[in-house]
Design an enzyme around this catalytic site. Structure first.
Site, PDB file in Angstrom:
ATOM      1  N   GLY A 234      25.151   4.146   9.986  1.00  0.00           N
ATOM      2  CA  GLY A 234      25.557   4.894  11.175  1.00  0.00           C
ATOM      3  C   GLY A 234      26.878   4.477  11.777  1.00  0.00           C
ATOM      4  O   GLY A 234      27.288   5.007  12.817  1.00  0.00           O
ATOM      5  N   GLU A 276      22.936  -0.471   5.996  1.00  0.00           N
ATOM      6  CA  GLU A 276      23.139   0.572   4.967  1.00  0.00           C
ATOM      7  C   GLU A 276      24.309   1.472   5.322  1.00  0.00           C
ATOM      8  O   GLU A 276      24.124   2.650   5.655  1.00  0.00           O
ATOM      9  CB  GLU A 276      21.886   1.447   4.882  1.00  0.00           C
ATOM     10  CG  GLU A 276      20.624   0.703   4.574  1.00  0.00           C
ATOM     11  CD  GLU A 276      19.380   1.542   4.841  1.00  0.00           C
ATOM     12  OE1 GLU A 276      19.413   2.443   5.687  1.00  0.00           O
ATOM     13  OE2 GLU A 276      18.384   1.281   4.186  1.00  0.00           O
ATOM     14  N   PRO A 277      25.520   0.959   5.261  1.00  0.00           N
ATOM     15  CA  PRO A 277      26.663   1.800   5.604  1.00  0.00           C
ATOM     16  C   PRO A 277      26.950   2.823   4.515  1.00  0.00           C
ATOM     17  O   PRO A 277      26.830   2.525   3.328  1.00  0.00           O
ATOM     18  CB  PRO A 277      27.823   0.798   5.696  1.00  0.00           C
ATOM     19  CG  PRO A 277      27.417  -0.329   4.800  1.00  0.00           C
ATOM     20  CD  PRO A 277      25.915  -0.390   4.815  1.00  0.00           C
ATOM     21  N   ARG A 279      29.164   6.270   5.457  1.00  0.00           N
ATOM     22  CA  ARG A 279      30.407   6.865   5.929  1.00  0.00           C
ATOM     23  C   ARG A 279      31.537   5.841   6.111  1.00  0.00           C
ATOM     24  O   ARG A 279      32.666   6.081   5.711  1.00  0.00           O
ATOM     25  CB  ARG A 279      30.135   7.549   7.282  1.00  0.00           C
ATOM     26  CG  ARG A 279      31.275   8.407   7.761  1.00  0.00           C
ATOM     27  CD  ARG A 279      31.004   8.906   9.193  1.00  0.00           C
ATOM     28  NE  ARG A 279      29.676   9.380   9.412  1.00  0.00           N
ATOM     29  CZ  ARG A 279      29.292  10.660   9.324  1.00  0.00           C
ATOM     30  NH1 ARG A 279      30.166  11.578   9.023  1.00  0.00           N
ATOM     31  NH2 ARG A 279      28.046  10.998   9.561  1.00  0.00           N
ATOM     32  N   CYS A 347      32.620  33.976   2.841  1.00  0.00           N
ATOM     33  CA  CYS A 347      32.283  35.143   3.640  1.00  0.00           C
ATOM     34  C   CYS A 347      31.333  34.749   4.754  1.00  0.00           C
ATOM     35  O   CYS A 347      30.156  35.133   4.767  1.00  0.00           O
ATOM     36  CB  CYS A 347      31.639  36.194   2.744  1.00  0.00           C
ATOM     37  SG  CYS A 347      32.757  36.678   1.455  1.00  0.00           S
ATOM     38  N   GLU A 348      31.823  33.918   5.643  1.00  0.00           N
ATOM     39  CA  GLU A 348      31.057  33.424   6.781  1.00  0.00           C
ATOM     40  C   GLU A 348      32.063  33.220   7.895  1.00  0.00           C
ATOM     41  O   GLU A 348      33.044  32.487   7.711  1.00  0.00           O
ATOM     42  CB  GLU A 348      30.488  32.019   6.480  1.00  0.00           C
ATOM     43  CG  GLU A 348      29.433  31.931   5.443  1.00  0.00           C
ATOM     44  CD  GLU A 348      28.054  32.257   5.977  1.00  0.00           C
ATOM     45  OE1 GLU A 348      27.782  31.978   7.158  1.00  0.00           O
ATOM     46  OE2 GLU A 348      27.253  32.794   5.196  1.00  0.00           O
TER      47      GLU A 348
HETATM   48  N1  LLP Z   1      20.448   4.830   6.036  1.00  0.00           N
HETATM   49  C1  LLP Z   1      19.681   5.912   6.249  1.00  0.00           C
HETATM   50  C2  LLP Z   1      18.232   5.792   6.207  1.00  0.00           C
HETATM   51  C3  LLP Z   1      20.280   7.154   6.498  1.00  0.00           C
HETATM   52  O1  LLP Z   1      19.513   8.205   6.710  1.00  0.00           O
HETATM   53  C4  LLP Z   1      21.688   7.255   6.501  1.00  0.00           C
HETATM   54  C5  LLP Z   1      22.335   8.535   6.735  1.00  0.00           C
HETATM   55  C6  LLP Z   1      22.446   6.107   6.263  1.00  0.00           C
HETATM   56  C7  LLP Z   1      21.796   4.904   6.048  1.00  0.00           C
HETATM   57  C8  LLP Z   1      23.952   6.108   6.238  1.00  0.00           C
HETATM   58  O2  LLP Z   1      24.510   6.513   7.424  1.00  0.00           O
HETATM   59  P1  LLP Z   1      26.091   6.399   7.622  1.00  0.00           P
HETATM   60  O3  LLP Z   1      26.455   4.930   7.593  1.00  0.00           O
HETATM   61  O4  LLP Z   1      26.735   7.117   6.519  1.00  0.00           O
HETATM   62  O5  LLP Z   1      26.331   7.025   8.939  1.00  0.00           O
HETATM   63  N2  LLP Z   1      25.463  14.740   6.427  1.00  0.00           N
HETATM   64  C9  LLP Z   1      25.790  14.122   7.690  1.00  0.00           C
HETATM   65  C10 LLP Z   1      25.362  12.689   7.752  1.00  0.00           C
HETATM   66  C11 LLP Z   1      23.892  12.517   7.518  1.00  0.00           C
HETATM   67  C12 LLP Z   1      23.499  11.087   7.519  1.00  0.00           C
HETATM   68  C13 LLP Z   1      22.117  10.937   7.055  1.00  0.00           C
HETATM   69  N3  LLP Z   1      21.664   9.605   6.948  1.00  0.00           N
HETATM   70  C14 LLP Z   1      27.290  14.230   7.931  1.00  0.00           C
HETATM   71  O6  LLP Z   1      27.983  14.808   7.117  1.00  0.00           O
HETATM   72  O7  LLP Z   1      27.781  13.780   8.975  1.00  0.00           O
END
Ligand code: LLP
Length: 417
Positions: A234, A276-277, A279, A347-348
Site C-alpha cells: 500500500g 508486500e510492496p 506499486r 468506444c467509451e
Molecule cells: N498485498 C495485498 C494483499 C494486496 O491486496 C495488495 C494490493 C498489495 C499487497 C500491494 O499493494 P501496493 O503496494 O501495490 O499498493 N489495481 C489497483 C490496485 C489494487 C491493489 C490491490 N492489492 C490500482 O491500479 O491502483
C-alpha cells in the site's frame, strides 16, 4: 529542441523501433527500489522480509530480478503462480493470497509447496486442511484480518474497512485460530492485514496495528504465539503534484517501531514481520508511450488529443479517476501551448487518459509519454475493442531490450474454436 529521455534512452527512438502503445520499464530503477526496500526493512531489522506483490507487474524479467535480489513473491491466482513456477521461483518464498481461491488454485499452491497460504475465511482453511491431508502435506497458513480502519484512498483500492470482502474481523479471526487448533494438516503461523493501496502515509497501517497487536497479545495469553505478522503493501507513489508520499523508510520503519514497542512493553515475543510492496517498486520505473492521432479542437473550446491506446493498456483513470502527468516526447523542450484532454481510443466516453494537461501544440505523429505507469497498467491491460496488449521494453544501463512481445491478433484469437 531536446527529446524526452527515460533512463538514458531517447523514447522517440523506442516508439519508432518497437511501435506504440509501448510500456517502457527501467530495470535499474526496479532494482534500486527492490534494494531500497530490502535495505530499510529486510536488512535493517531482524526477521523481516519483503514480498513483491506480483499483481502490480508480473513478467519473466520481473521474476528474474526478484530471484536475483532475493525478494519473496505474493501471488493471488493460479496464473501468477504458473509463471513463478515456470521460472523456478523458490516456492518457500511465495505467499498465496486471494479471497476466493479455487480448489485448483489451492491444489497448485500445495503441489508447488508455497511457503504460506493467506486465508480469508474459515471455509478456506477447512478446504486447505482437507486438500493438504489428501497429499500428506502440512500447509502453513496466515489468517487475514480486517482491522476495520479507513485507508484514505479510492474506495475501490481500500480493503481494511469493516464490511470489506477481504479477511475476517478480529472476533471471527479468533474463532478461526481456535478452529486451526483442531486441524492436523494446517499450521497457523500468524496474521495478515492489508489496509489499502496508494496510501500517502502510514497512519492507517498504524491504526491497523493498534487493532492487530492487542489481538496478538490476547491470543498470546491463551497460548497461541504469533510467529508471523504480514502488514501488507500500500506504500504510495507520486503520480502528480497532488501526491506527496511519505518516504518508504519512515513509512515501514514507523510500523516496525510500533510492533517492537508494543511487544517490548507487553512482554511478548516480536513476530517475524512481512511487507508486500507492489506499486512502490515498479510504478515510477515505468512509462507508456503513445502516438498522437487526431487532434480535435471543439468549436465551443477544449481540445482532445487522441492517442493510439487508452483503456486497454491503462484502465486506471476510468476505474479510479487516476491522474497522470505526461510530456510530448518529441517536443520536450517546448513550453506548453494549450491545455488539452488526452483521449484514449476506445468506444467509451470514460476512456480519457488525462482530463486536463498543458502541452505544447500536439500534432498527429507526436509521441506522448505518460509517466509513472509501471504498476497495475501492464497487469490490468485487456483486449477491449480487440486492441492487443502492448509490448514491454526494459532498459538496463542505458540499453533497451524487448522484454515482452506485443500480443499478435493470432494470439488474441487463438482460443477461438
Ligand atoms: N498485498 C495485498 C494483499 C494486496 O491486496 C495488495 C494490493 C498489495 C499487497 C500491494 O499493494 P501496493 O503496494 O501495490 O499498493 N489495481 C489497483 C490496485 C489494487 C491493489 C490491490 N492489492 C490500482 O491500479 O491502483
Amino acid at each position: 529542441m531536446g527529446n524526452f529521455m527515460f533512463h538514458g534512452v531517447d523514447v522517440t527512438d523506442l516508439a519508432r523501433e518497437y511501435g506504440t502503445p509501448l510500456y517502457v520499464m527501467s530495470e535499474d530503477e526496479i532494482v534500486r527500489r527492490v534494494r531500497e526496500v530490502r535495505r530499510c526493512f529486510d536488512e535493517r531489522y531482524e526477521r523481516c522480509s519483503a514480498f513483491f506483490a506480483s499483481k502490480s507487474f508480473l513478467t519473466k524479467d520481473m521474476l528474474r530480478i526478484l530471484m536475483r535480489e532475493g525478494m519473496g513473491l505474493d501471488v493471488v491466482s493460479e496464473g501468477e503462480l504458473f509463471l513463478a513456477r515456470e521460472m523456478g521461483f523458490p516456492p518457500e518464498k511465495i505467499a498465496f493470497h486471494g479471497n476466493s481461491k479455487t480448489e485448483r488454485e489451492i491444489a497448485s499452491g500445495l503441489d508447488y509447496g508455497v511457503g504460506k497460504f493467506v486465508c480469508d475465511s474459515q471455509g478456506e482453511i477447512a478446504l486447505i486442511d482437507e486438500m493438504a491431508r489428501e497429499r500428506g502435506a502440512l500447509a502453513s497458513v496466515l489468517i487475514r484480518v480486517t482491522p476495520g480502519v479507513d485507508a484514505h484512498t479510492h474506495k475501490y483500492i481500500s480493503t481494511g474497512e469493516a464490511g470489506s470482502k477481504f479477511g475476517l474481523p478480529p472476533e471471527a479471526a479468533k474463532d478461526a485460530v481456535s478452529f486451526c487448533g483442531t486441524l492436523r494438516n494446517v499450521s497457523l503461523s500468524g496474521f495478515h492485514f492489508h489496509v489499502g493501496s496508494q496510501l500517502m502515509d502510514n497512519s492507517s497501517h498504524l491504526e491497523a496495528l493498534d487493532v492487530l497487536l492487542p489481538l496478538i497479545k490476547e491470543l498470546d495469553a491463551e497460548r497461541f504465539e504469533t510467529k508471523i505478522l504480514d502488514m501488507g503493501g500500500g506504500f504510495g507513489v507520486r503520480y502528480t503534484e497532488k501526491d506527496s508520499p511519505q518516504g518508504i523508510s519512515g513509512f515501514i520503519g514507523g510500523m516496525v517501531d510500533r510492533v517492537e514497542d508494543f511487544c517490548r512493553s507487553n512482554g511478548i515475543a516480536r513476530p517475524s514481520l512481512v511487507v508486500e510492496p507492489g506499486r512502490w517498486i515498479v510504478s515510477d520505473a515505468g512509462i507508456t508511450l503513445y502516438t498522437v492521432g487526431s487532434v480535435k479542437r471543439l468549436a465551443g473550446g477544449g481540445t482532445y488529443v487522441g492517442v493510439d491506446g487508452g483503456y486497454p493498456d491503462n484502465p486506471r483513470p476510468a476505474l479510479y479517476g487516476a491522474e497522470y502527468e505526461a510530456v510530448l516526447a518529441n517536443k520536450a523542450g517546448l513550453p506548453p501551448a494549450e491545455t488539452v484532454s488526452v483521449a484514449g481510443k476506445c468506444c467509451e466516453s470514460g476512456d480519457i487518459l488525462i482530463h486536463s494537461i498543458a502541452l505544447p501544440e500536439a500534432r498527429r505523429g507526436d509521441v506522448l509519454a505518460v509517466m509513472c505507469t509501471g504498476a497495475y497498467n501492464h497487469s490490468m491491460s485487456n483486449n477491449y475493442n480487440k486492441n492487443p496488449v502492448p509490448a514491454v521494453v526494459m532498459i538496463k544501463d542505458g540499453a533497451p531490450r524487448l522484454s515482452v512481445r506485443r500480443q499478435t491478433y493470432e494470439e488474441m484469437f487463438s482460443g477461438n474454436i
